[in-house]
Design a protein around this motif. Sequence first.
Motif, short mmCIF file in Angstrom:
data_model
loop_
_atom_site.label_atom_id
_atom_site.label_comp_id
_atom_site.label_asym_id
_atom_site.label_seq_id
_atom_site.Cartn_x
_atom_site.Cartn_y
_atom_site.Cartn_z
N LYS A 164 -2.66 -30.61 15.04
CA LYS A 164 -1.98 -31.65 14.27
C LYS A 164 -3.01 -32.56 13.61
CE LYS A 164 2.10 -31.73 17.25
NZ LYS A 164 2.96 -32.56 18.14
N PHE A 165 -2.72 -33.00 12.41
CA PHE A 165 -3.66 -33.84 11.67
C PHE A 165 -3.91 -35.17 12.39
CE2 PHE A 165 -2.22 -30.91 8.45
CZ PHE A 165 -3.37 -30.63 7.74
N GLY A 166 -2.92 -35.66 13.10
CA GLY A 166 -3.07 -36.92 13.83
C GLY A 166 -4.13 -36.85 14.91
N GLU A 167 -4.43 -35.65 15.39
CA GLU A 167 -5.46 -35.48 16.42
C GLU A 167 -6.86 -35.79 15.88
OE1 GLU A 167 -5.06 -31.87 18.87
OE2 GLU A 167 -3.15 -31.54 17.83
N TYR A 168 -6.99 -35.81 14.56
CA TYR A 168 -8.27 -36.07 13.92
C TYR A 168 -8.27 -37.40 13.15
CZ TYR A 168 -9.21 -31.22 15.09
OH TYR A 168 -9.39 -30.04 15.77
N GLY A 169 -7.30 -38.24 13.47
CA GLY A 169 -7.27 -39.57 12.85
C GLY A 169 -6.52 -39.64 11.53
N PHE A 170 -5.92 -38.51 11.11
CA PHE A 170 -5.17 -38.50 9.85
C PHE A 170 -3.70 -38.77 10.15
CE2 PHE A 170 -8.74 -35.50 9.43
CZ PHE A 170 -9.43 -36.10 8.39
N SER A 171 -3.30 -40.01 9.96
CA SER A 171 -1.95 -40.42 10.32
C SER A 171 -1.35 -41.34 9.25
CB SER A 171 -1.96 -41.16 11.67
OG SER A 171 -0.71 -41.72 11.97
N LEU A 172 -0.04 -41.28 9.10
CA LEU A 172 0.67 -42.15 8.16
C LEU A 172 1.08 -43.46 8.83
CD1 LEU A 172 2.94 -39.53 6.34
CD2 LEU A 172 0.80 -40.53 5.53
N SER A 173 0.82 -43.55 10.13
CA SER A 173 1.16 -44.77 10.87
C SER A 173 0.01 -45.78 10.74
CB SER A 173 1.41 -44.44 12.35
OG SER A 173 1.68 -45.62 13.08
N ILE A 174 0.20 -46.76 9.86
CA ILE A 174 -0.86 -47.74 9.58
C ILE A 174 -0.44 -49.11 10.07
CG2 ILE A 174 -2.22 -48.85 7.76
CD1 ILE A 174 -1.70 -46.35 6.04
N LYS A 175 -1.29 -49.74 10.86
CA LYS A 175 -1.03 -51.08 11.35
C LYS A 175 -1.64 -52.08 10.38
CE LYS A 175 -0.96 -49.59 16.18
NZ LYS A 175 -1.58 -49.74 17.52
N VAL A 176 -0.80 -52.91 9.79
CA VAL A 176 -1.25 -53.84 8.75
C VAL A 176 -2.37 -54.77 9.23
CG1 VAL A 176 -0.55 -55.72 7.21
CG2 VAL A 176 0.95 -53.74 7.54
N PRO A 177 -2.29 -55.34 10.45
CA PRO A 177 -3.39 -56.22 10.90
C PRO A 177 -4.72 -55.49 10.97
CG PRO A 177 -1.45 -56.56 12.26
CD PRO A 177 -1.16 -55.35 11.41
N TYR A 178 -4.70 -54.22 11.42
CA TYR A 178 -5.94 -53.44 11.49
C TYR A 178 -6.49 -53.17 10.08
CZ TYR A 178 -5.19 -52.22 16.44
OH TYR A 178 -5.05 -52.26 17.80
N ALA A 179 -5.60 -52.79 9.17
CA ALA A 179 -6.01 -52.49 7.80
C ALA A 179 -6.57 -53.73 7.11
CB ALA A 179 -4.83 -51.92 7.02
N THR A 180 -5.88 -54.85 7.28
CA THR A 180 -6.32 -56.11 6.66
C THR A 180 -7.67 -56.54 7.21
OG1 THR A 180 -4.01 -56.80 6.42
CG2 THR A 180 -5.69 -58.51 6.23
N PHE A 181 -7.81 -56.46 8.52
CA PHE A 181 -9.08 -56.82 9.16
C PHE A 181 -10.23 -55.97 8.63
CE2 PHE A 181 -12.22 -55.66 12.36
CZ PHE A 181 -12.73 -56.90 12.73
N SER A 182 -10.02 -54.66 8.56
CA SER A 182 -11.08 -53.73 8.15
C SER A 182 -11.56 -53.99 6.73
CB SER A 182 -10.57 -52.29 8.27
OG SER A 182 -10.16 -52.01 9.60
N ALA A 183 -10.61 -54.15 5.80
CA ALA A 183 -10.97 -54.41 4.41
C ALA A 183 -11.64 -55.77 4.26
CB ALA A 183 -9.72 -54.34 3.52
N PHE A 184 -11.08 -56.77 4.91
CA PHE A 184 -11.59 -58.13 4.82
C PHE A 184 -13.00 -58.21 5.41
CE2 PHE A 184 -12.03 -62.48 6.57
CZ PHE A 184 -11.82 -63.21 5.42
N LEU A 185 -13.23 -57.58 6.55
CA LEU A 185 -14.55 -57.66 7.19
C LEU A 185 -15.62 -57.02 6.32
CD1 LEU A 185 -16.16 -58.46 9.72
CD2 LEU A 185 -15.73 -56.15 10.61
N GLY A 186 -15.33 -55.86 5.75
CA GLY A 186 -16.31 -55.20 4.89
C GLY A 186 -16.72 -56.07 3.72
N PHE A 187 -15.75 -56.74 3.12
CA PHE A 187 -15.99 -57.61 1.98
C PHE A 187 -16.76 -58.86 2.37
CE2 PHE A 187 -14.73 -59.72 -2.03
CZ PHE A 187 -14.81 -58.64 -2.89
N VAL A 188 -16.33 -59.50 3.46
CA VAL A 188 -16.90 -60.78 3.88
C VAL A 188 -18.34 -60.64 4.34
CG1 VAL A 188 -16.78 -62.55 5.68
CG2 VAL A 188 -14.73 -61.94 4.42
N LEU A 189 -18.66 -59.55 5.03
CA LEU A 189 -20.02 -59.37 5.53
C LEU A 189 -21.03 -59.30 4.39
CD1 LEU A 189 -19.55 -56.82 8.46
CD2 LEU A 189 -20.11 -59.25 8.63
N ILE A 190 -20.65 -58.68 3.27
CA ILE A 190 -21.55 -58.63 2.12
C ILE A 190 -21.77 -60.02 1.54
CG2 ILE A 190 -21.86 -57.73 -0.22
CD1 ILE A 190 -22.25 -55.65 1.94
#
Length: 264
Positions: free
Chosen positions: A59-85
Amino acid sequence: MNKDENVIISLLFFIVTFLGSALIVYVLKIIGLEEVYEAYLVPYWLIVIYIFIKIEGRKFGEYGFSLSIKVPYATFSAFLGFVLIFLALTSGMCLRIYEVYVVSDFYVASLITYFVIIFISSLGEEAVFRGYLLFKLSESLGMRASILIVSLLFSLLHISNPGYNVISFIQLFLASILLSVMVVYGGNIVYPVLYHAFWNYAQVILGFPVSGHEYEHSIFKLNYNVPNDIVTGGEFGLEGSVLGLMVTFLGLIITKKFFLKRSK
């Protein structure tokens, strides 16, 4: 599958992915299309991943490919990458490493195009390293050892980039661990893709080279006051500098705390 079979499949995947990539780049250079190689490489990588997963019957989910996205995780990840620069930029200005100027005639269309290219490239790299390869190796070697191996491969992948040095090797190694933490504890490849894309894009708009690659258009321009490549990153850019190394280490600590706390 036993441990030996998983290692063999991982090795075969690596060979097919990167030898195939080398062949594609070689052909593109011959026909004069090497500047758009990512438009061909990323689809190729994703096709290879799809074929390997289908052949295994997994299954694709076994390799991290999933349609289940947690908004707090996604927001944190994008924001952190931008802010650190921006943190690295601010620190560099305070230390008088460089001066920053606004570009008066930057092209919005080019900046939008850059984001699309960077996002697609980030998706491809994460799918290969922090997706299929990481989880396949972990079935034989355990997750910790797999993270270290994948991080070593990811860092060495950039060895031919202009300005690659010891600092950039360490920075990319730590960045790969950070990205691995996101997918392992977040359970979705989307989170490292967002961090990776926004980290790279922030460098573009601020005028930094990205892993040795220069972009013609940006919103800001940097004038360096220090000639030392260890301090400025030289041709490789921020990721080859002490500042880049420091903010990446900080990002790793923050990421680990954020994802570990919410995964319990």
